[in-house]
Design a protein around this motif. Structure first.
Motif, PDB file in Angstrom:
ATOM      1  N   ASP A 106       0.844  -1.196   0.000  1.00  0.00           N
ATOM      2  CA  ASP A 106       0.000   0.000   0.000  1.00  0.00           C
ATOM      3  C   ASP A 106       0.883   1.251   0.000  1.00  0.00           C
ATOM      4  O   ASP A 106       1.971   1.251   0.593  1.00  0.00           O
ATOM      5  CB  ASP A 106      -0.903   0.033   1.231  1.00  0.00           C
ATOM      6  CG  ASP A 106      -1.957  -1.064   1.223  1.00  0.00           C
ATOM      7  OD1 ASP A 106      -2.204  -1.644   0.142  1.00  0.00           O
ATOM      8  OD2 ASP A 106      -2.525  -1.347   2.290  1.00  0.00           O
ATOM      9  N   VAL A 107       0.412   2.303  -0.655  1.00  0.00           N
ATOM     10  CA  VAL A 107       1.133   3.580  -0.645  1.00  0.00           C
ATOM     11  C   VAL A 107       0.214   4.680  -0.140  1.00  0.00           C
ATOM     12  O   VAL A 107      -1.012   4.599  -0.279  1.00  0.00           O
ATOM     13  CB  VAL A 107       1.694   3.960  -2.037  1.00  0.00           C
ATOM     14  CG1 VAL A 107       2.715   2.931  -2.511  1.00  0.00           C
ATOM     15  CG2 VAL A 107       0.584   4.140  -3.062  1.00  0.00           C
ATOM     16  N   ILE A 108       0.835   5.694   0.465  1.00  0.00           N
ATOM     17  CA  ILE A 108       0.094   6.852   0.968  1.00  0.00           C
ATOM     18  C   ILE A 108       0.708   8.121   0.378  1.00  0.00           C
ATOM     19  O   ILE A 108       1.890   8.405   0.590  1.00  0.00           O
ATOM     20  CB  ILE A 108       0.116   6.933   2.499  1.00  0.00           C
ATOM     21  CG1 ILE A 108      -0.477   5.667   3.130  1.00  0.00           C
ATOM     22  CG2 ILE A 108      -0.663   8.171   2.969  1.00  0.00           C
ATOM     23  CD1 ILE A 108      -0.384   5.647   4.657  1.00  0.00           C
ATOM     24  N   PHE A 109      -0.096   8.868  -0.386  1.00  0.00           N
ATOM     25  CA  PHE A 109       0.258  10.224  -0.806  1.00  0.00           C
ATOM     26  C   PHE A 109      -0.038  11.117   0.400  1.00  0.00           C
ATOM     27  O   PHE A 109      -1.191  11.229   0.816  1.00  0.00           O
ATOM     28  CB  PHE A 109      -0.588  10.655  -1.993  1.00  0.00           C
ATOM     29  CG  PHE A 109      -0.150  10.120  -3.330  1.00  0.00           C
ATOM     30  CD1 PHE A 109       0.302  10.997  -4.324  1.00  0.00           C
ATOM     31  CD2 PHE A 109      -0.215   8.767  -3.622  1.00  0.00           C
ATOM     32  CE1 PHE A 109       0.685  10.521  -5.574  1.00  0.00           C
ATOM     33  CE2 PHE A 109       0.163   8.283  -4.866  1.00  0.00           C
ATOM     34  CZ  PHE A 109       0.625   9.170  -5.848  1.00  0.00           C
ATOM     35  N   THR A 110       0.982  11.758   0.972  1.00  0.00           N
ATOM     36  CA  THR A 110       0.853  12.344   2.299  1.00  0.00           C
ATOM     37  C   THR A 110       0.357  13.784   2.331  1.00  0.00           C
ATOM     38  O   THR A 110       0.222  14.365   3.401  1.00  0.00           O
ATOM     39  CB  THR A 110       2.200  12.261   3.045  1.00  0.00           C
ATOM     40  OG1 THR A 110       3.206  12.966   2.298  1.00  0.00           O
ATOM     41  CG2 THR A 110       2.633  10.810   3.227  1.00  0.00           C
ATOM     42  N   GLY A 111       0.051  14.363   1.176  1.00  0.00           N
ATOM     43  CA  GLY A 111      -0.459  15.728   1.151  1.00  0.00           C
ATOM     44  C   GLY A 111       0.456  16.663   0.390  1.00  0.00           C
ATOM     45  O   GLY A 111       1.659  16.413   0.268  1.00  0.00           O
ATOM     46  N   THR A 112      -0.116  17.729  -0.127  1.00  0.00           N
ATOM     47  CA  THR A 112       0.651  18.668  -0.958  1.00  0.00           C
ATOM     48  C   THR A 112       0.802  20.025  -0.277  1.00  0.00           C
ATOM     49  O   THR A 112      -0.121  20.501   0.387  1.00  0.00           O
ATOM     50  CB  THR A 112      -0.034  18.845  -2.329  1.00  0.00           C
ATOM     51  OG1 THR A 112       0.865  19.494  -3.239  1.00  0.00           O
ATOM     52  CG2 THR A 112      -1.308  19.661  -2.242  1.00  0.00           C
ATOM     53  N   PRO A 113       1.976  20.659  -0.414  1.00  0.00           N
ATOM     54  CA  PRO A 113       2.156  22.015   0.110  1.00  0.00           C
ATOM     55  C   PRO A 113       1.537  23.043  -0.829  1.00  0.00           C
ATOM     56  O   PRO A 113       1.020  22.702  -1.890  1.00  0.00           O
ATOM     57  CB  PRO A 113       3.682  22.156   0.169  1.00  0.00           C
ATOM     58  CG  PRO A 113       4.176  21.278  -0.938  1.00  0.00           C
ATOM     59  CD  PRO A 113       3.214  20.111  -0.986  1.00  0.00           C
ATOM     60  N   GLN A 114       1.609  24.287  -0.437  1.00  0.00           N
ATOM     61  CA  GLN A 114       1.045  25.362  -1.248  1.00  0.00           C
ATOM     62  C   GLN A 114       1.764  25.459  -2.593  1.00  0.00           C
ATOM     63  O   GLN A 114       2.877  24.965  -2.760  1.00  0.00           O
ATOM     64  CB  GLN A 114       1.154  26.689  -0.513  1.00  0.00           C
ATOM     65  CG  GLN A 114       2.585  27.174  -0.301  1.00  0.00           C
ATOM     66  CD  GLN A 114       2.613  28.524   0.390  1.00  0.00           C
ATOM     67  OE1 GLN A 114       1.734  29.350   0.216  1.00  0.00           O
ATOM     68  NE2 GLN A 114       3.637  28.749   1.194  1.00  0.00           N
ATOM     69  N   GLY A 115       1.091  26.121  -3.538  1.00  0.00           N
ATOM     70  CA  GLY A 115       1.694  26.344  -4.846  1.00  0.00           C
ATOM     71  C   GLY A 115       1.071  25.541  -5.961  1.00  0.00           C
ATOM     72  O   GLY A 115       1.588  25.532  -7.077  1.00  0.00           O
ATOM     73  N   VAL A 116      -0.041  24.848  -5.683  1.00  0.00           N
ATOM     74  CA  VAL A 116      -0.671  24.051  -6.727  1.00  0.00           C
ATOM     75  C   VAL A 116      -1.145  24.963  -7.856  1.00  0.00           C
ATOM     76  O   VAL A 116      -1.432  26.139  -7.653  1.00  0.00           O
ATOM     77  CB  VAL A 116      -1.848  23.226  -6.177  1.00  0.00           C
ATOM     78  CG1 VAL A 116      -1.379  22.332  -5.047  1.00  0.00           C
ATOM     79  CG2 VAL A 116      -2.993  24.108  -5.715  1.00  0.00           C
ATOM     80  N   GLY A 117      -1.202  24.394  -9.047  1.00  0.00           N
ATOM     81  CA  GLY A 117      -1.611  25.199 -10.186  1.00  0.00           C
ATOM     82  C   GLY A 117      -1.924  24.357 -11.406  1.00  0.00           C
ATOM     83  O   GLY A 117      -1.807  23.129 -11.390  1.00  0.00           O
ATOM     84  N   LYS A 118      -2.298  25.026 -12.466  1.00  0.00           N
ATOM     85  CA  LYS A 118      -2.788  24.398 -13.690  1.00  0.00           C
ATOM     86  C   LYS A 118      -1.636  23.954 -14.581  1.00  0.00           C
ATOM     87  O   LYS A 118      -0.619  24.649 -14.700  1.00  0.00           O
ATOM     88  CB  LYS A 118      -3.678  25.399 -14.432  1.00  0.00           C
ATOM     89  CG  LYS A 118      -4.267  24.914 -15.731  1.00  0.00           C
ATOM     90  CD  LYS A 118      -5.101  26.025 -16.361  1.00  0.00           C
ATOM     91  CE  LYS A 118      -5.630  25.610 -17.728  1.00  0.00           C
ATOM     92  NZ  LYS A 118      -6.430  26.710 -18.356  1.00  0.00           N
ATOM     93  N   VAL A 119      -1.806  22.800 -15.222  1.00  0.00           N
ATOM     94  CA  VAL A 119      -0.849  22.366 -16.239  1.00  0.00           C
ATOM     95  C   VAL A 119      -1.388  22.695 -17.625  1.00  0.00           C
ATOM     96  O   VAL A 119      -2.605  22.765 -17.838  1.00  0.00           O
ATOM     97  CB  VAL A 119      -0.534  20.858 -16.152  1.00  0.00           C
ATOM     98  CG1 VAL A 119       0.216  20.542 -14.874  1.00  0.00           C
ATOM     99  CG2 VAL A 119      -1.787  20.010 -16.264  1.00  0.00           C
ATOM    100  N   SER A 120      -0.458  22.887 -18.562  1.00  0.00           N
ATOM    101  CA  SER A 120      -0.800  23.155 -19.952  1.00  0.00           C
ATOM    102  C   SER A 120      -0.136  22.116 -20.841  1.00  0.00           C
ATOM    103  O   SER A 120       0.830  21.456 -20.435  1.00  0.00           O
ATOM    104  CB  SER A 120      -0.333  24.562 -20.352  1.00  0.00           C
ATOM    105  OG  SER A 120      -0.951  25.550 -19.559  1.00  0.00           O
ATOM    106  N   ASP A 121      -0.644  21.976 -22.042  1.00  0.00           N
ATOM    107  CA  ASP A 121      -0.073  21.026 -22.988  1.00  0.00           C
ATOM    108  C   ASP A 121       1.398  21.348 -23.237  1.00  0.00           C
ATOM    109  O   ASP A 121       1.759  22.501 -23.492  1.00  0.00           O
ATOM    110  CB  ASP A 121      -0.856  21.090 -24.302  1.00  0.00           C
ATOM    111  CG  ASP A 121      -0.482  19.967 -25.243  1.00  0.00           C
ATOM    112  OD1 ASP A 121      -0.542  18.793 -24.845  1.00  0.00           O
ATOM    113  OD2 ASP A 121      -0.112  20.272 -26.403  1.00  0.00           O
ATOM    114  N   GLY A 122       2.252  20.332 -23.117  1.00  0.00           N
ATOM    115  CA  GLY A 122       3.680  20.516 -23.355  1.00  0.00           C
ATOM    116  C   GLY A 122       4.492  20.881 -22.134  1.00  0.00           C
ATOM    117  O   GLY A 122       5.725  20.946 -22.207  1.00  0.00           O
ATOM    118  N   ASP A 123       3.842  21.098 -20.996  1.00  0.00           N
ATOM    119  CA  ASP A 123       4.585  21.431 -19.773  1.00  0.00           C
ATOM    120  C   ASP A 123       5.519  20.290 -19.386  1.00  0.00           C
ATOM    121  O   ASP A 123       5.182  19.111 -19.519  1.00  0.00           O
ATOM    122  CB  ASP A 123       3.616  21.684 -18.609  1.00  0.00           C
ATOM    123  CG  ASP A 123       3.033  23.084 -18.610  1.00  0.00           C
ATOM    124  OD1 ASP A 123       3.523  23.938 -19.371  1.00  0.00           O
ATOM    125  OD2 ASP A 123       2.072  23.325 -17.839  1.00  0.00           O
TER     126      ASP A 123
END
Length: 208
Positions: free
Chosen positions: A172-189
């Motif tokens: 089993d795996v646990i994604f433990t949470g994300t810090p600030q700074g999330v944002g949108k991805v664009s094609d080719g990023d």
């Protein structure tokens, strides 16, 4: 990815991230899961994501792998054998609509290729892990920086809570949470996942 069984994720586990999305800070771990079809490796290749359901947001996270069946009282350093960096891709507009309706987040979180994982490395132990940072680079620019020192619910709490409510075992795996700074991805990023200065994984985004 054959060694991975259940994919557990933790929402809103950094205060500043909760604030940036205008969410309340939780008083207990906010758990959700992703299907195994969501798994994909960040191994330098293209990752295909949907373009017809609104903005797709990146959320970089530390991911821990459970190395043996959980027994009450076991410590993190006994249970976790490997770690990786991951991206919890999220259909943000879909998620917002689901939240308004009081529905589960699965359609916003569980789509194919929404659980990105770097290579796994040996887990150094909690105290050593606290000395390092993880980061996400977007087209060569750092957009997220985190450390488990800033988790609202630490690794031990996450493990105990997950095991109590959902069960926890080897693979089993646990994604433990994300810090600030999330944002949108664009094609080719181009995205890169770094542990301190060392790159553990990268990928290019293809929106279809």
């Amino acid at each position: 990815m054959n060694e991975i069984r259940n994919i557990y994720c933790v929402g809103r586990n950094y205060v500043e991230h909760a604030h940036e999305l205008n969410n309340q800070v939780p008083t207990s771990p906010l758990l959700f899961s992703k299907p195994t079809h969501s798994l994909v490796k960040a191994n330098g290749e293209e990752i295909t994501l949907p373009s017809d359901r609104g903005a797709v947001h990146y959320e970089a996270e530390l991911v821990i792998r459970i190395g043996q069946p959980y027994k009450k009282g076991m410590k993190v350093d006994e249970l976790v054998d490997r770690m990786a960096l991951g991206i919890d891709f999220t259909l943000r507009e879909v998620q917002s609509e689901l939240k308004k309706k009081g529905h589960p987040w699965l359609l916003a979180k569980g789509f194919p290729n929404s659980a990105v994982l770097s290579e796994f490395i040996d887990f150094p132990g909690v105290e050593e892990c606290k000395k390092s940072n993880f980061s996400l680079m977007l087209n060569g620019e750092q957009v997220q920086l985190g450390t488990i020192q800033h988790l609202i619910f630490d690794l031990q709490t996450l493990i105990d809570y997950t095991a109590l409510h959902l069960g926890l075992g080897e693979g089993d795996v646990i994604f433990t949470g994300t810090p600030q700074g999330v944002g949108k991805v664009s094609d080719g990023d181009e995205l890169s996942l770094l542990w301190d200065a060392g790159k553990l994984g990268d990928c290019t985004i293809k929106l279809t």
